[in-house]
Motif scaffolding. Sequence first.
Motif: not given
Ligand code: ZN
Length: 487
Positions: A24, A26, A41
Amino acid sequence: MTEFEPVVGLEVHAELHTQSKMFCGCAVVDSTSAGPNSAVCEVCTGMPGTLPVINQRAVEFALRVALALECHVAVTSVFARKNYFYPDLPKGYQISQYELPLASDGVLEFGPEAELRSARIRRVHLEEDTGKLIHGPGYSLIDYNRSGVPLLEIVSEPDLRSVPEVKAYATALRSLLRYLDVTSGDMEKGAIRFEANVSLRRRGSSTLGVRTEIKNLNSFRGMLRALEHEIERQGGILSAGGKVVQETLGWDEARGVTVSQRGKEEAHDYRYFPEPDLPPLVIAPAEIDRIRASLPELPLAKRARFAHDFGLTAYAAEVLTADRHVADYFESAVAAEPDVTPARIANWLTGDLFGLLNELGVDIAAARVPPASLAELVALVERGEINQSTGKILLAEMAQEGGSPRAIVRDRGLSQLTDQTAIEPLVERVLRDNPEQVDLYLQGKTTVSQWLFGQVMKAAGGKAHPPTVQQLLSARLQALEAERQKR
Ligand code: ZN
Ligand code: ADP
Ligand code: MG
Protein backbone atom coordinates in the motif's frame (compact mmCIF):
# COMPACT_ATOMS: atom_id res chain seq x y z
CA MET A 1 34.99 -30.17 22.66
CA THR A 2 32.11 -32.48 23.34
CA GLU A 3 31.15 -35.57 21.36
CA PHE A 4 28.39 -33.57 19.63
CA GLU A 5 28.66 -31.00 16.89
CA PRO A 6 26.11 -28.16 16.65
CA VAL A 7 24.41 -27.57 13.30
CA VAL A 8 22.67 -24.23 12.80
CA GLY A 9 20.59 -22.75 9.98
CA LEU A 10 19.58 -19.11 10.31
CA GLU A 11 16.49 -17.29 9.08
CA VAL A 12 17.11 -13.55 9.00
CA HIS A 13 14.31 -11.01 8.64
CA ALA A 14 15.27 -7.52 7.55
CA GLU A 15 12.85 -4.58 7.37
CA LEU A 16 13.46 -2.79 4.10
CA HIS A 17 13.65 0.98 4.42
CA THR A 18 11.57 1.79 1.38
CA GLN A 19 9.48 4.97 1.43
CA SER A 20 6.17 3.13 1.36
CA LYS A 21 4.91 -0.22 2.60
CA MET A 22 4.97 -3.54 0.72
CA PHE A 23 1.44 -3.49 -0.66
CA CYS A 24 0.00 0.00 0.00
CA GLY A 25 1.04 3.64 -0.14
CA CYS A 26 1.47 4.15 3.60
CA ALA A 27 4.80 5.56 4.69
CA VAL A 28 7.34 3.32 6.41
CA VAL A 29 7.85 5.23 9.67
CA ASP A 30 10.16 4.91 12.64
CA SER A 31 8.02 2.96 15.08
CA THR A 32 9.77 4.50 18.07
CA SER A 33 9.01 8.11 17.14
CA ALA A 34 5.83 8.09 15.03
CA GLY A 35 2.53 8.19 16.89
CA PRO A 36 0.72 4.84 17.07
CA ASN A 37 -1.45 4.01 14.03
CA SER A 38 -0.40 7.21 12.28
CA ALA A 39 0.71 5.43 9.10
CA VAL A 40 -2.10 3.03 8.33
CA CYS A 41 -4.79 2.61 5.68
CA GLU A 42 -7.52 0.21 4.63
CA VAL A 43 -5.04 -2.12 2.93
CA CYS A 44 -2.54 -2.61 5.73
CA THR A 45 -5.29 -2.95 8.34
CA GLY A 46 -6.99 -5.68 6.32
CA MET A 47 -10.31 -4.02 5.45
CA PRO A 48 -12.54 -6.15 3.22
CA GLY A 49 -12.57 -5.25 -0.45
CA THR A 50 -9.12 -3.67 -0.55
CA LEU A 51 -6.43 -4.81 -2.94
CA PRO A 52 -2.65 -5.03 -2.53
CA VAL A 53 -0.17 -3.64 -5.06
CA ILE A 54 3.48 -4.80 -5.13
CA ASN A 55 6.04 -2.16 -4.15
CA GLN A 56 8.51 -1.99 -7.04
CA ARG A 57 11.26 -0.46 -4.91
CA ALA A 58 10.99 -3.32 -2.40
CA VAL A 59 11.45 -5.78 -5.26
CA GLU A 60 14.51 -3.84 -6.39
CA PHE A 61 15.96 -3.90 -2.87
CA ALA A 62 15.35 -7.65 -2.65
CA LEU A 63 17.06 -8.16 -6.00
CA ARG A 64 20.11 -6.21 -4.81
CA VAL A 65 20.44 -8.57 -1.88
CA ALA A 66 19.76 -11.67 -3.97
CA LEU A 67 22.41 -10.72 -6.52
CA ALA A 68 24.97 -9.74 -3.88
CA LEU A 69 24.43 -13.21 -2.39
CA GLU A 70 24.99 -14.73 -5.83
CA CYS A 71 21.52 -16.25 -5.88
CA HIS A 72 19.61 -17.57 -8.83
CA VAL A 73 16.76 -15.11 -9.46
CA ALA A 74 13.44 -16.60 -10.48
CA VAL A 75 12.01 -15.04 -13.63
CA THR A 76 8.58 -15.70 -12.15
CA SER A 77 7.94 -15.83 -8.45
CA VAL A 78 4.63 -16.03 -6.65
CA PHE A 79 3.21 -14.40 -3.56
CA ALA A 80 1.25 -16.70 -1.28
CA ARG A 81 -1.08 -16.38 1.67
CA LYS A 82 0.22 -17.84 4.89
CA ASN A 83 -2.90 -18.22 7.01
CA TYR A 84 -2.93 -17.86 10.74
CA PHE A 85 -4.73 -15.75 13.28
CA TYR A 86 -3.08 -13.25 15.57
CA PRO A 87 -4.18 -9.76 16.64
CA ASP A 88 -1.13 -8.17 15.03
CA LEU A 89 -2.15 -9.69 11.68
CA PRO A 90 -5.40 -7.97 10.73
CA LYS A 91 -6.02 -9.86 7.48
CA GLY A 92 -5.76 -13.26 9.14
CA TYR A 93 -2.97 -14.11 6.73
CA GLN A 94 0.47 -12.80 5.88
CA ILE A 95 1.40 -12.28 2.23
CA SER A 96 4.72 -14.06 1.79
CA GLN A 97 6.43 -16.20 -0.82
CA TYR A 98 6.45 -19.92 -0.42
CA GLU A 99 6.84 -22.40 -3.25
CA LEU A 100 8.33 -19.97 -5.71
CA PRO A 101 10.57 -17.48 -3.87
CA LEU A 102 12.20 -14.55 -5.60
CA ALA A 103 15.68 -16.05 -5.39
CA SER A 104 17.49 -19.18 -4.24
CA ASP A 105 20.82 -21.03 -4.13
CA GLY A 106 23.23 -18.33 -3.10
CA VAL A 107 26.27 -18.12 -0.88
CA LEU A 108 27.65 -15.78 1.80
CA GLU A 109 31.33 -15.64 2.67
CA PHE A 110 32.17 -14.38 6.14
CA GLY A 111 34.82 -14.20 8.84
CA PRO A 112 38.33 -12.77 8.95
CA GLU A 113 40.60 -13.06 5.92
CA ALA A 114 42.73 -15.78 7.51
CA GLU A 115 39.75 -18.03 8.26
CA LEU A 116 37.22 -17.24 5.59
CA ARG A 117 34.11 -19.42 5.76
CA SER A 118 31.00 -19.67 3.67
CA ALA A 119 27.40 -20.73 4.08
CA ARG A 120 24.95 -21.57 1.36
CA ILE A 121 21.85 -19.42 1.08
CA ARG A 122 18.73 -21.49 0.54
CA ARG A 123 16.32 -18.71 -0.40
CA VAL A 124 15.61 -15.00 -0.36
CA HIS A 125 12.00 -13.90 -0.41
CA LEU A 126 9.73 -10.91 0.18
CA GLU A 127 6.92 -10.69 2.67
CA GLU A 128 5.19 -8.16 4.91
CA ASP A 129 5.73 -7.38 8.57
CA THR A 130 3.02 -7.64 11.21
CA GLY A 131 1.75 -4.94 13.55
CA LYS A 132 3.11 -4.50 17.04
CA LEU A 133 1.44 -5.53 20.28
CA ILE A 134 2.14 -3.48 23.37
CA HIS A 135 1.17 -5.31 26.53
CA GLY A 136 0.18 -3.46 29.67
CA PRO A 137 -1.25 -4.70 32.97
CA GLY A 138 -4.59 -6.27 32.03
CA TYR A 139 -4.73 -4.89 28.49
CA SER A 140 -2.92 -4.96 25.15
CA LEU A 141 -2.59 -2.21 22.56
CA ILE A 142 -1.98 -2.65 18.85
CA ASP A 143 0.07 -0.35 16.64
CA TYR A 144 -0.40 -1.13 12.94
CA ASN A 145 2.31 1.24 11.72
CA ARG A 146 4.58 -1.74 11.13
CA SER A 147 1.82 -3.82 9.53
CA GLY A 148 2.72 -4.22 5.87
CA VAL A 149 6.30 -2.92 6.09
CA PRO A 150 8.40 -4.83 3.53
CA LEU A 151 10.38 -7.68 5.06
CA LEU A 152 13.11 -9.60 3.37
CA GLU A 153 13.71 -13.12 4.59
CA ILE A 154 17.09 -14.70 3.99
CA VAL A 155 17.34 -18.39 4.86
CA SER A 156 20.65 -20.22 5.11
CA GLU A 157 21.28 -23.92 4.65
CA PRO A 158 22.24 -25.70 7.90
CA ASP A 159 25.91 -24.85 7.29
CA LEU A 160 26.94 -23.14 10.53
CA ARG A 161 28.85 -25.23 13.05
CA SER A 162 29.42 -23.15 16.16
CA VAL A 163 28.10 -20.10 17.98
CA PRO A 164 31.06 -17.90 16.95
CA GLU A 165 30.45 -18.97 13.37
CA VAL A 166 26.79 -17.94 13.65
CA LYS A 167 27.92 -14.60 15.01
CA ALA A 168 30.36 -14.08 12.13
CA TYR A 169 27.69 -15.05 9.58
CA ALA A 170 25.06 -12.73 11.06
CA THR A 171 27.55 -9.88 11.35
CA ALA A 172 28.62 -10.26 7.73
CA LEU A 173 25.02 -10.42 6.53
CA ARG A 174 24.04 -7.30 8.45
CA SER A 175 27.08 -5.49 7.10
CA LEU A 176 26.17 -6.56 3.55
CA LEU A 177 22.57 -5.39 3.93
CA ARG A 178 23.79 -2.00 5.13
CA TYR A 179 26.28 -1.74 2.25
CA LEU A 180 23.40 -2.39 -0.12
CA ASP A 181 21.45 0.35 1.66
CA VAL A 182 18.26 -1.71 1.88
CA THR A 183 17.76 -1.59 5.64
CA SER A 184 18.74 0.64 8.53
CA GLY A 185 20.02 -2.53 10.19
CA ASP A 186 19.10 -0.90 13.48
CA MET A 187 18.81 -3.86 15.83
CA GLU A 188 17.47 -1.77 18.70
CA LYS A 189 14.46 -0.86 16.58
CA GLY A 190 13.96 -4.45 15.43
CA ALA A 191 15.01 -3.77 11.83
CA ILE A 192 16.79 -7.14 11.79
CA ARG A 193 15.42 -10.20 13.58
CA PHE A 194 16.52 -13.79 13.68
CA GLU A 195 15.13 -17.27 13.92
CA ALA A 196 17.69 -19.92 14.67
CA ASN A 197 17.30 -23.61 13.85
CA VAL A 198 19.64 -25.84 15.77
CA SER A 199 20.37 -29.54 16.08
CA LEU A 200 23.24 -31.65 17.34
CA ARG A 201 24.88 -34.66 15.79
CA ARG A 202 27.74 -36.95 16.72
CA ARG A 203 31.02 -35.52 15.41
CA GLY A 204 31.94 -37.15 12.15
CA SER A 205 28.33 -37.95 11.30
CA SER A 206 26.97 -36.56 8.04
CA THR A 207 23.25 -36.90 8.77
CA LEU A 208 21.30 -34.09 10.40
CA GLY A 209 19.86 -34.44 13.89
CA VAL A 210 16.38 -33.41 15.04
CA ARG A 211 16.19 -29.62 15.27
CA THR A 212 14.39 -27.04 17.31
CA GLU A 213 13.60 -23.56 16.06
CA ILE A 214 14.06 -20.53 18.32
CA LYS A 215 11.75 -17.68 17.26
CA ASN A 216 11.80 -13.91 17.65
CA LEU A 217 15.41 -13.26 18.49
CA ASN A 218 15.94 -9.54 18.09
CA SER A 219 19.49 -8.94 19.23
CA PHE A 220 22.83 -10.55 18.46
CA ARG A 221 23.43 -11.10 22.13
CA GLY A 222 20.04 -12.71 22.68
CA MET A 223 20.46 -14.96 19.67
CA LEU A 224 23.93 -16.13 20.70
CA ARG A 225 22.89 -16.71 24.29
CA ALA A 226 19.80 -18.60 23.17
CA LEU A 227 21.90 -20.82 20.92
CA GLU A 228 24.42 -21.54 23.64
CA HIS A 229 21.64 -22.48 25.99
CA GLU A 230 19.87 -24.64 23.42
CA ILE A 231 23.05 -26.47 22.40
CA GLU A 232 23.69 -27.20 26.06
CA ARG A 233 20.11 -28.39 26.59
CA GLN A 234 20.10 -30.70 23.57
CA GLY A 235 23.54 -32.01 24.52
CA GLY A 236 22.22 -32.95 27.95
CA ILE A 237 19.29 -34.84 26.47
CA LEU A 238 21.42 -36.72 23.94
CA SER A 239 24.19 -37.57 26.43
CA ALA A 240 21.57 -39.10 28.71
CA GLY A 241 20.39 -41.27 25.83
CA GLY A 242 17.21 -39.24 25.24
CA LYS A 243 15.71 -37.82 22.05
CA VAL A 244 15.29 -34.17 21.13
CA VAL A 245 11.70 -33.28 20.26
CA GLN A 246 11.23 -31.14 17.17
CA GLU A 247 9.47 -27.99 18.35
CA THR A 248 9.29 -24.22 18.22
CA LEU A 249 10.89 -22.42 21.13
CA GLY A 250 10.84 -18.90 22.47
CA TRP A 251 13.74 -17.20 24.23
CA ASP A 252 13.19 -15.86 27.72
CA GLU A 253 15.87 -13.18 27.94
CA ALA A 254 15.33 -12.48 31.64
CA ARG A 255 15.64 -16.10 32.74
CA GLY A 256 18.19 -17.06 30.07
CA VAL A 257 16.28 -20.16 28.96
CA THR A 258 14.46 -21.39 25.85
CA VAL A 259 10.80 -22.19 26.44
CA SER A 260 8.55 -24.48 24.45
CA GLN A 261 5.93 -22.50 22.52
CA ARG A 262 4.29 -25.17 20.46
CA GLY A 263 4.99 -28.35 18.57
CA LYS A 264 6.71 -27.67 15.26
CA GLU A 265 4.17 -26.27 12.85
CA GLU A 266 4.12 -27.87 9.42
CA ALA A 267 3.76 -25.95 6.20
CA HIS A 268 0.32 -27.47 5.66
CA ASP A 269 -0.88 -25.94 8.93
CA TYR A 270 -0.67 -22.55 7.24
CA ARG A 271 -2.78 -23.58 4.25
CA TYR A 272 -0.48 -21.71 1.90
CA PHE A 273 -2.06 -20.88 -1.42
CA PRO A 274 -1.14 -18.41 -4.17
CA GLU A 275 -2.35 -14.89 -3.37
CA PRO A 276 -5.35 -14.45 -5.70
CA ASP A 277 -5.18 -10.65 -5.52
CA LEU A 278 -1.66 -10.41 -6.94
CA PRO A 279 -0.29 -11.46 -10.32
CA PRO A 280 2.89 -13.52 -10.41
CA LEU A 281 5.97 -11.33 -10.03
CA VAL A 282 7.91 -11.36 -13.30
CA ILE A 283 11.45 -10.02 -13.40
CA ALA A 284 12.83 -8.98 -16.80
CA PRO A 285 16.41 -10.15 -17.46
CA ALA A 286 17.35 -6.57 -18.34
CA GLU A 287 16.25 -5.51 -14.87
CA ILE A 288 18.54 -8.11 -13.31
CA ASP A 289 21.45 -6.86 -15.42
CA ARG A 290 20.72 -3.27 -14.51
CA ILE A 291 20.67 -4.00 -10.78
CA ARG A 292 23.74 -6.21 -10.91
CA ALA A 293 25.65 -3.41 -12.62
CA SER A 294 24.53 -0.93 -9.97
CA LEU A 295 25.75 -2.94 -6.96
CA PRO A 296 28.33 -1.12 -4.86
CA GLU A 297 31.69 -2.63 -3.99
CA LEU A 298 30.85 -5.28 -1.39
CA PRO A 299 32.51 -5.65 2.03
CA LEU A 300 34.92 -8.47 1.23
CA ALA A 301 36.10 -6.88 -2.01
CA LYS A 302 36.60 -3.57 -0.23
CA ARG A 303 38.46 -5.29 2.57
CA ALA A 304 40.90 -6.91 0.15
CA ARG A 305 41.40 -3.66 -1.75
CA PHE A 306 42.01 -1.66 1.44
CA ALA A 307 44.61 -4.13 2.67
CA HIS A 308 46.37 -4.14 -0.70
CA ASP A 309 46.14 -0.50 -1.77
CA PHE A 310 46.63 1.17 1.58
CA GLY A 311 49.12 -1.24 3.13
CA LEU A 312 46.84 -2.02 6.07
CA THR A 313 46.95 -5.11 8.26
CA ALA A 314 44.17 -7.65 7.62
CA TYR A 315 42.69 -6.65 10.94
CA ALA A 316 42.68 -2.92 10.22
CA ALA A 317 41.15 -3.55 6.80
CA GLU A 318 38.42 -5.60 8.45
CA VAL A 319 37.62 -2.97 11.07
CA LEU A 320 37.54 -0.20 8.47
CA THR A 321 35.26 -2.02 6.03
CA ALA A 322 32.72 -3.58 8.41
CA ASP A 323 30.62 -0.45 8.07
CA ARG A 324 30.24 1.35 4.77
CA HIS A 325 30.18 4.81 6.36
CA VAL A 326 33.45 4.12 8.14
CA ALA A 327 35.03 2.85 4.92
CA ASP A 328 33.85 5.93 3.02
CA TYR A 329 35.13 8.20 5.79
CA PHE A 330 38.55 6.55 5.71
CA GLU A 331 38.84 6.79 1.93
CA SER A 332 37.90 10.47 1.94
CA ALA A 333 40.49 11.15 4.63
CA VAL A 334 43.21 9.34 2.70
CA ALA A 335 42.29 11.24 -0.46
CA ALA A 336 42.43 14.58 1.38
CA GLU A 337 46.10 14.14 2.40
CA PRO A 338 47.79 11.94 -0.20
CA ASP A 339 51.21 12.37 1.44
CA VAL A 340 50.17 10.95 4.78
CA THR A 341 50.64 7.23 5.40
CA PRO A 342 47.13 5.66 5.22
CA ALA A 343 47.91 3.29 8.11
CA ARG A 344 48.48 6.36 10.33
CA ILE A 345 45.08 7.71 9.42
CA ALA A 346 43.63 4.27 10.13
CA ASN A 347 45.20 4.33 13.61
CA TRP A 348 43.88 7.75 14.47
CA LEU A 349 40.45 6.81 13.15
CA THR A 350 39.98 3.42 14.80
CA GLY A 351 42.12 4.07 17.88
CA ASP A 352 41.26 7.64 18.81
CA LEU A 353 38.26 8.98 16.94
CA PHE A 354 36.14 5.83 17.41
CA GLY A 355 36.72 6.04 21.16
CA LEU A 356 35.76 9.71 21.29
CA LEU A 357 32.62 9.21 19.19
CA ASN A 358 31.68 6.28 21.36
CA GLU A 359 31.91 8.41 24.48
CA LEU A 360 29.84 11.14 22.85
CA GLY A 361 27.35 8.58 21.49
CA VAL A 362 27.73 10.01 17.97
CA ASP A 363 27.69 8.06 14.71
CA ILE A 364 30.60 8.48 12.30
CA ALA A 365 28.26 9.96 9.70
CA ALA A 366 27.33 12.73 12.17
CA ALA A 367 30.83 13.32 13.53
CA ARG A 368 31.91 16.96 13.95
CA VAL A 369 35.31 15.99 12.57
CA PRO A 370 35.02 15.67 8.80
CA PRO A 371 37.46 13.25 7.06
CA ALA A 372 39.63 16.08 5.71
CA SER A 373 40.09 17.53 9.21
CA LEU A 374 41.20 14.22 10.67
CA ALA A 375 43.65 13.84 7.78
CA GLU A 376 44.95 17.39 8.34
CA LEU A 377 45.54 16.64 12.01
CA VAL A 378 47.43 13.43 11.20
CA ALA A 379 49.49 15.38 8.68
CA LEU A 380 50.41 17.97 11.34
CA VAL A 381 51.63 15.17 13.61
CA GLU A 382 53.42 13.33 10.83
CA ARG A 383 55.26 16.47 9.77
CA GLY A 384 56.21 17.21 13.39
CA GLU A 385 54.28 20.48 13.53
CA ILE A 386 52.56 19.24 16.65
CA ASN A 387 53.45 16.27 18.80
CA GLN A 388 51.38 13.14 19.34
CA SER A 389 49.89 14.16 22.67
CA THR A 390 48.92 17.62 21.44
CA GLY A 391 47.27 15.82 18.52
CA LYS A 392 45.18 13.73 20.89
CA ILE A 393 44.05 16.72 22.90
CA LEU A 394 43.23 18.56 19.70
CA LEU A 395 41.17 15.67 18.33
CA ALA A 396 39.18 15.39 21.54
CA GLU A 397 38.36 19.08 21.22
CA MET A 398 37.45 18.80 17.55
CA ALA A 399 35.14 15.86 18.28
CA GLN A 400 33.19 18.09 20.65
CA GLU A 401 33.42 21.52 19.05
CA GLY A 402 34.42 20.92 15.44
CA GLY A 403 36.93 23.35 13.90
CA SER A 404 40.00 23.15 11.68
CA PRO A 405 43.12 21.67 13.28
CA ARG A 406 45.49 24.11 11.56
CA ALA A 407 43.48 27.11 12.73
CA ILE A 408 43.26 25.84 16.32
CA VAL A 409 47.01 25.19 16.41
CA ARG A 410 47.68 28.71 15.13
CA ASP A 411 45.16 30.49 17.37
CA ARG A 412 46.22 28.68 20.51
CA GLY A 413 49.94 28.47 19.85
CA LEU A 414 50.04 24.71 20.05
CA SER A 415 52.85 24.33 17.55
CA GLN A 416 55.48 21.90 18.58
CA LEU A 417 58.62 23.30 20.15
CA THR A 418 61.50 21.84 18.14
CA ASP A 419 63.92 24.72 18.51
CA GLN A 420 66.86 23.61 20.70
CA THR A 421 67.57 27.11 21.94
CA ALA A 422 64.01 27.26 23.28
CA ILE A 423 64.14 23.85 24.94
CA GLU A 424 67.62 24.11 26.51
CA PRO A 425 66.67 26.75 29.11
CA LEU A 426 63.71 24.58 30.15
CA VAL A 427 66.04 21.63 30.76
CA GLU A 428 68.39 23.86 32.75
CA ARG A 429 65.58 25.17 34.87
CA VAL A 430 64.18 21.74 35.67
CA LEU A 431 67.63 20.45 36.70
CA ARG A 432 68.25 23.52 38.84
CA ASP A 433 64.83 23.32 40.54
CA ASN A 434 65.16 19.60 41.38
CA PRO A 435 68.61 19.06 42.92
CA GLU A 436 67.46 16.04 44.98
CA GLN A 437 66.29 14.13 41.92
CA VAL A 438 69.47 15.02 40.10
CA ASP A 439 71.50 13.64 43.01
CA LEU A 440 69.50 10.43 42.97
CA TYR A 441 70.25 10.11 39.28
CA LEU A 442 73.94 10.68 39.81
CA GLN A 443 73.94 8.03 42.54
CA GLY A 444 72.86 5.53 39.91
CA LYS A 445 69.06 5.66 40.02
CA THR A 446 68.79 6.20 36.27
CA THR A 447 65.01 5.82 36.10
CA VAL A 448 64.79 9.32 37.57
CA SER A 449 65.60 10.63 34.13
CA GLN A 450 62.08 9.63 33.02
CA TRP A 451 60.62 11.80 35.74
CA LEU A 452 62.87 14.69 34.77
CA PHE A 453 61.81 14.24 31.15
CA GLY A 454 58.19 14.57 32.25
CA GLN A 455 59.01 17.78 34.12
CA VAL A 456 60.57 19.34 31.04
CA MET A 457 57.59 18.36 28.89
CA LYS A 458 55.34 19.92 31.50
CA ALA A 459 57.43 23.09 31.56
CA ALA A 460 56.95 23.25 27.77
CA GLY A 461 53.18 23.00 28.12
CA GLY A 462 53.26 19.52 26.54
CA LYS A 463 54.27 20.99 23.21
CA ALA A 464 57.97 20.15 23.02
CA HIS A 465 59.30 17.66 20.50
CA PRO A 466 59.84 14.62 22.77
CA PRO A 467 62.97 13.21 21.07
CA THR A 468 64.67 16.62 21.24
CA VAL A 469 63.86 16.94 24.93
CA GLN A 470 65.18 13.44 25.51
CA GLN A 471 68.37 14.21 23.67
CA LEU A 472 69.11 17.54 25.38
CA LEU A 473 68.27 16.12 28.80
CA SER A 474 70.56 13.10 28.51
CA ALA A 475 73.35 15.32 27.17
CA ARG A 476 73.05 17.56 30.24
CA LEU A 477 72.86 14.61 32.64
CA GLN A 478 75.90 13.00 31.08
CA ALA A 479 77.81 16.23 31.39
CA LEU A 480 76.94 16.42 35.11
CA GLU A 481 78.01 12.82 35.52
CA ALA A 482 81.38 13.48 33.88
CA GLU A 483 81.91 16.54 36.07
CA ARG A 484 81.18 14.49 39.19
CA GLN A 485 83.66 11.80 38.24
CA LYS A 486 86.38 14.40 37.73
CA ARG A 487 85.89 15.64 41.24
ZN1 ZN B 1 -1.42 1.13 4.39
P1 ADP C 1 10.77 -24.20 8.02
O1 ADP C 1 10.31 -23.65 6.72
O2 ADP C 1 9.83 -25.18 8.62
O3 ADP C 1 11.20 -23.18 9.00
P2 ADP C 1 13.07 -25.23 6.59
O4 ADP C 1 13.26 -26.66 6.28
O5 ADP C 1 12.79 -24.31 5.47
O6 ADP C 1 12.02 -25.14 7.73
O7 ADP C 1 14.37 -24.75 7.31
C1 ADP C 1 14.43 -23.58 8.00
C2 ADP C 1 15.83 -23.43 8.52
O8 ADP C 1 16.21 -24.54 9.31
C3 ADP C 1 16.89 -23.32 7.46
O9 ADP C 1 17.75 -22.26 7.80
C4 ADP C 1 17.62 -24.63 7.51
O10 ADP C 1 18.97 -24.45 7.18
C5 ADP C 1 17.48 -25.00 8.96
N1 ADP C 1 17.53 -26.43 9.22
C6 ADP C 1 16.86 -27.41 8.59
N2 ADP C 1 17.13 -28.60 9.14
C7 ADP C 1 18.01 -28.39 10.15
C8 ADP C 1 18.68 -29.23 11.10
N3 ADP C 1 18.50 -30.54 11.14
N4 ADP C 1 19.50 -28.65 11.98
C9 ADP C 1 19.69 -27.32 11.98
N5 ADP C 1 19.09 -26.49 11.11
C10 ADP C 1 18.26 -27.01 10.20
MG1 MG D 1 11.22 -21.35 9.96
